[in-house]
Design a protein around this motif. Structure first.
Motif, PDB file in Angstrom:
ATOM      1  N   LEU A   1       6.987 -70.647-121.295  1.00 14.17           N
ATOM      2  CA  LEU A   1       7.036 -70.092-120.449  1.00 14.17           C
ATOM      3  C   LEU A   1       8.211 -69.100-120.927  1.00 14.17           C
ATOM      4  N   ASN A   2       8.808 -68.208-120.068  1.00 14.09           N
ATOM      5  CA  ASN A   2       9.679 -67.110-119.999  1.00 14.09           C
ATOM      6  C   ASN A   2      10.474 -67.199-119.026  1.00 14.09           C
ATOM      7  N   SER A   3      11.352 -68.200-118.518  1.00 11.17           N
ATOM      8  CA  SER A   3      12.904 -68.879-118.381  1.00 11.17           C
ATOM      9  C   SER A   3      13.874 -68.615-118.659  1.00 11.17           C
ATOM     10  N   ARG A   4      14.792 -66.922-118.573  1.00 13.75           N
ATOM     11  CA  ARG A   4      15.789 -67.511-119.590  1.00 13.75           C
ATOM     12  C   ARG A   4      17.300 -66.845-118.187  1.00 13.75           C
ATOM     13  N   LEU A   5      18.600 -66.703-119.137  1.00 17.96           N
ATOM     14  CA  LEU A   5      19.436 -66.873-118.343  1.00 17.96           C
ATOM     15  C   LEU A   5      19.874 -65.418-118.715  1.00 17.96           C
ATOM     16  N   ASP A   6      20.150 -64.258-117.893  1.00 18.41           N
ATOM     17  CA  ASP A   6      19.840 -63.141-118.557  1.00 18.41           C
ATOM     18  C   ASP A   6      21.509 -62.655-118.407  1.00 18.41           C
ATOM     19  N   GLU A   7      21.632 -61.808-119.565  1.00 21.26           N
ATOM     20  CA  GLU A   7      23.218 -61.338-119.704  1.00 21.26           C
ATOM     21  C   GLU A   7      24.036 -61.159-118.817  1.00 21.26           C
ATOM     22  N   ILE A   8      23.743 -60.500-117.770  1.00 22.52           N
ATOM     23  CA  ILE A   8      24.317 -59.556-116.381  1.00 22.52           C
ATOM     24  C   ILE A   8      25.124 -60.544-115.493  1.00 22.52           C
ATOM     25  N   GLN A   9      23.448 -61.655-115.394  1.00 22.26           N
ATOM     26  CA  GLN A   9      23.955 -62.958-114.801  1.00 22.26           C
ATOM     27  C   GLN A   9      24.920 -63.861-114.706  1.00 22.26           C
ATOM     28  N   ALA A  10      24.905 -63.965-116.628  1.00 24.61           N
ATOM     29  CA  ALA A  10      25.420 -64.794-116.431  1.00 24.61           C
ATOM     30  C   ALA A  10      27.349 -64.774-116.922  1.00 24.61           C
ATOM     31  N   ALA A  11      27.018 -63.114-117.253  1.00 27.83           N
ATOM     32  CA  ALA A  11      28.717 -62.561-117.097  1.00 27.83           C
ATOM     33  C   ALA A  11      29.380 -62.969-115.713  1.00 27.83           C
ATOM     34  N   VAL A  12      28.569 -62.750-114.450  1.00 33.34           N
ATOM     35  CA  VAL A  12      29.301 -62.429-112.928  1.00 33.34           C
ATOM     36  C   VAL A  12      29.109 -64.510-112.468  1.00 33.34           C
ATOM     37  N   LEU A  13      28.541 -64.791-114.305  1.00 33.12           N
ATOM     38  CA  LEU A  13      28.741 -66.459-113.152  1.00 33.12           C
ATOM     39  C   LEU A  13      30.051 -66.465-113.998  1.00 33.12           C
ATOM     40  N   ARG A  14      30.251 -66.726-115.159  1.00 34.88           N
ATOM     41  CA  ARG A  14      31.302 -66.844-115.608  1.00 34.88           C
ATOM     42  C   ARG A  14      33.432 -66.417-114.754  1.00 34.88           C
ATOM     43  N   VAL A  15      32.797 -65.365-114.119  1.00 33.34           N
ATOM     44  CA  VAL A  15      33.855 -65.172-113.447  1.00 33.34           C
ATOM     45  C   VAL A  15      33.842 -65.503-112.514  1.00 33.34           C
ATOM     46  N   LYS A  16      33.333 -65.973-111.434  1.00 31.30           N
ATOM     47  CA  LYS A  16      33.205 -66.530-110.131  1.00 31.30           C
ATOM     48  C   LYS A  16      33.613 -68.359-110.500  1.00 31.30           C
ATOM     49  N   LEU A  17      32.685 -68.664-111.878  1.00 31.75           N
ATOM     50  CA  LEU A  17      33.116 -70.602-111.974  1.00 31.75           C
ATOM     51  C   LEU A  17      34.807 -70.212-112.122  1.00 31.75           C
ATOM     52  N   LYS A  18      35.357 -69.524-112.320  1.00 32.98           N
ATOM     53  CA  LYS A  18      36.811 -69.882-112.816  1.00 32.98           C
ATOM     54  C   LYS A  18      37.284 -70.055-110.786  1.00 32.98           C
ATOM     55  N   ARG A  19      36.696 -69.662-110.364  1.00 24.01           N
ATOM     56  CA  ARG A  19      37.812 -70.010-108.377  1.00 24.01           C
ATOM     57  C   ARG A  19      36.686 -71.009-107.843  1.00 24.01           C
ATOM     58  N   LEU A  20      35.352 -71.378-108.800  1.00 24.42           N
ATOM     59  CA  LEU A  20      34.817 -72.720-107.807  1.00 24.42           C
ATOM     60  C   LEU A  20      35.582 -73.750-107.105  1.00 24.42           C
ATOM     61  N   ASP A  21      36.457 -74.709-107.894  1.00 21.75           N
ATOM     62  CA  ASP A  21      36.868 -75.423-107.395  1.00 21.75           C
ATOM     63  C   ASP A  21      37.904 -75.074-106.134  1.00 21.75           C
ATOM     64  N   ARG A  22      38.545 -73.593-105.918  1.00 18.76           N
ATOM     65  CA  ARG A  22      39.044 -73.259-105.277  1.00 18.76           C
ATOM     66  C   ARG A  22      38.575 -73.276-103.650  1.00 18.76           C
ATOM     67  N   ASP A  23      37.150 -72.904-104.184  1.00 22.96           N
ATOM     68  CA  ASP A  23      35.845 -72.527-102.802  1.00 22.96           C
ATOM     69  C   ASP A  23      35.977 -73.693-102.315  1.00 22.96           C
ATOM     70  N   ASN A  24      35.353 -74.098-103.260  1.00 23.77           N
ATOM     71  CA  ASN A  24      34.800 -75.181-102.493  1.00 23.77           C
ATOM     72  C   ASN A  24      35.973 -76.258-101.893  1.00 23.77           C
ATOM     73  N   ALA A  25      37.678 -76.367-102.255  1.00 24.28           N
ATOM     74  CA  ALA A  25      38.415 -76.847-101.926  1.00 24.28           C
ATOM     75  C   ALA A  25      38.713 -76.340-100.073  1.00 24.28           C
ATOM     76  N   ARG A  26      38.348 -74.968-100.142  1.00 23.12           N
ATOM     77  CA  ARG A  26      38.325 -74.183 -98.671  1.00 23.12           C
ATOM     78  C   ARG A  26      37.162 -74.531 -97.890  1.00 23.12           C
ATOM     79  N   ARG A  27      36.098 -74.629 -98.265  1.00 19.35           N
ATOM     80  CA  ARG A  27      34.892 -75.175 -97.723  1.00 19.35           C
ATOM     81  C   ARG A  27      35.485 -76.634 -97.249  1.00 19.35           C
ATOM     82  N   GLN A  28      36.063 -77.438 -97.615  1.00 16.98           N
ATOM     83  CA  GLN A  28      36.559 -78.259 -97.542  1.00 16.98           C
ATOM     84  C   GLN A  28      36.856 -78.994 -96.638  1.00 16.98           C
TER      85      GLN A  28
END
Ligand SMILES: *Cc1c(COP(=O)(O)O)cnc(C)c1O
Length: 365
Positions: free
Chosen positions: A230-257
């Motif tokens: 099938l056609n199920s791919r992660l597009d380049e714009i979403q990947a670039a967005v996720l790379r930025v947001k991934l860097k802060r994920l542990d901190r964001d999850n710590a704030r949720r905690q």
């Protein structure tokens, strides 16, 4: 008004890096199957602690493709049984039944909301080939009993990690505990894209390669099709967005905690049952139970606090699964009747957090 989830505020909190990442892709002239997706896959695999990550179009596809790949690889065949918690988002079931596998529903534990590990063995038959373990609401659902059963019956352990991105599970993270895991980057998830996105993680190189091919028309080499994909791919714009947001994920999850712990310490109402972190938890959702759920929701609405029910109708009572409509899962049904999700997100202010606490505590029946 306190929104259930202020996505605009979350997005703004990543600026100007987020705009720069999007612009980089827009101006590159390359939008699919490129460097951003490859880089994100590498970074996400390292983050999860899994040898392989394959970007796909969304979380449901991640799970669908895992089962489809196991069918292609001969590890599963049509009609095989997969045990899945009865209280989960319906996508978990859809991934199984879409592949003509049989979903066998198991009751949750009322305290963790996750699959009750001690009610799994009674569901195992000669046709049981796997467990789809859902880390619901952000709480690790892995348990030594699950590990024992996987080992004893030689089962595939597949994780639905849509809601627990970044969660720990013993020495691992969820997504690196089983044989393969599906991840969702739906905008509201703990790691959210600006649209649909998902990934599969696994330690199995053949599975990863098969999923990458299946998500690209069943092709490894352009215009050569080995499988009906099938056609199920992660597009380049979403990947670039996720790379930025991934860097802060542990901190964001710590704030949720932090917020969750504040709620747990300060919400104090005889009719409101608080959630329990019986295992590691990244609090995708903060879900309370109340037998007067509708009244509580209306009260909070009047106080200017938006809440959501996750979920109002269990999968086995949905029209989509008519064949299960006569089945009863009392714990699952009780959960669906009583749960209410309070606002929780890394961008909430102290005033908002306090207002939620005070408003819940002021609820009168
Ligand atoms: C969000 C979610 C999915 C599906 O993810 P999408 O990216 O929306 O397709 C699957 N399972 C669970 C438990 C989810 O919460």
């Amino acid at each position: 008004m306190i929104k259930f989830l202020d996505l605009k505020k979350i997005t703004d909190s990543f600026q100007p890096e987020l705009d720069a990442a999007v612009q980089r892709v827009v101006q590159s002239g390359w939008y699919l199957l490129g460097e951003e997706a490859t880089a994100f896959e590498k970074e996400y695999a390292a983050f999860v602690g899994a040898p392989y990550a394959v970007g796909v179009a969304n979380g449901l596809d991640a799970l669908r493709l895992i089962f489809k790949a196991y069918l292609e690889l001969g590890r599963l065949k049509e009609g095989d049984e997969i045990i899945v918690p009865a209280n989960t988002y319906i996508a978990s079931m859809l991934a199984i039944t879409d592949n003509k596998l049989k979903a066998v529903l198991g009751e949750p534990d009322i305290q963790s909301f996750n699959l009750d590990p001690f009610k799994v063995e009674e569901k195992i038959t000669a046709n049981t080939k796997g467990i789809l373990l859902v880390h619901l609401y952000g709480q690790n659902g892995m348990h030594p009993e699950i590990a024992r059963l996987v080992d004893k019956y030689n089962l595939l352990l597949i994780e639905d990690n849509a809601q627990a991105i970044g969660c720990r599970s013993g020495n691992f993270r969820t997504g690196a505990v089983g044989h393969a895991a599906g991840h969702s980057f739906y905008p509201g998830k703990n790691l959210g894209a600006l649209g649909d996105a998902g990934a599969v993680t696994t330690s199995d190189s053949a599975l990863a390669a098969t999923i990458a091919a299946l998500g690209n028309y069943g092709s490894r080499q352009k215009y050569v099709n080995e499988m009906q994909g099938l056609n199920s791919r992660l597009d380049e714009i979403q990947a670039a967005v996720l790379r930025v947001k991934l860097k802060r994920l542990d901190r964001d999850n710590a704030r949720r905690q932090e917020i969750a712990n504040y709620y747990l310490r300060h919400i104090n109402h005889a009719n409101v049952v608080l959630p329990q972190a019986l295992s590691e938890h990244v609090w995708h959702l903060f879900v309370v139970r109340c037998t007067a759920r509708e009244a509580l929701q209306q009260h909070l609405e009047k106080m200017g606090i938006q809440t959501i029910i996750h979920y109002p109708i269990p999968p086995h009572k949905q029209r989509a699964y008519k064949e299960w409509n006569q089945d009863t899962f009392p714990i699952t049904e009780k959960i669906h009747q009583e749960v209410l999700s309070l606002p929780i997100s890394p961008v909430m202010t102290e005033e908002e957090i306090n207002a939620v606490v005070q408003s819940v505590n002021m609820f009168s029946l």
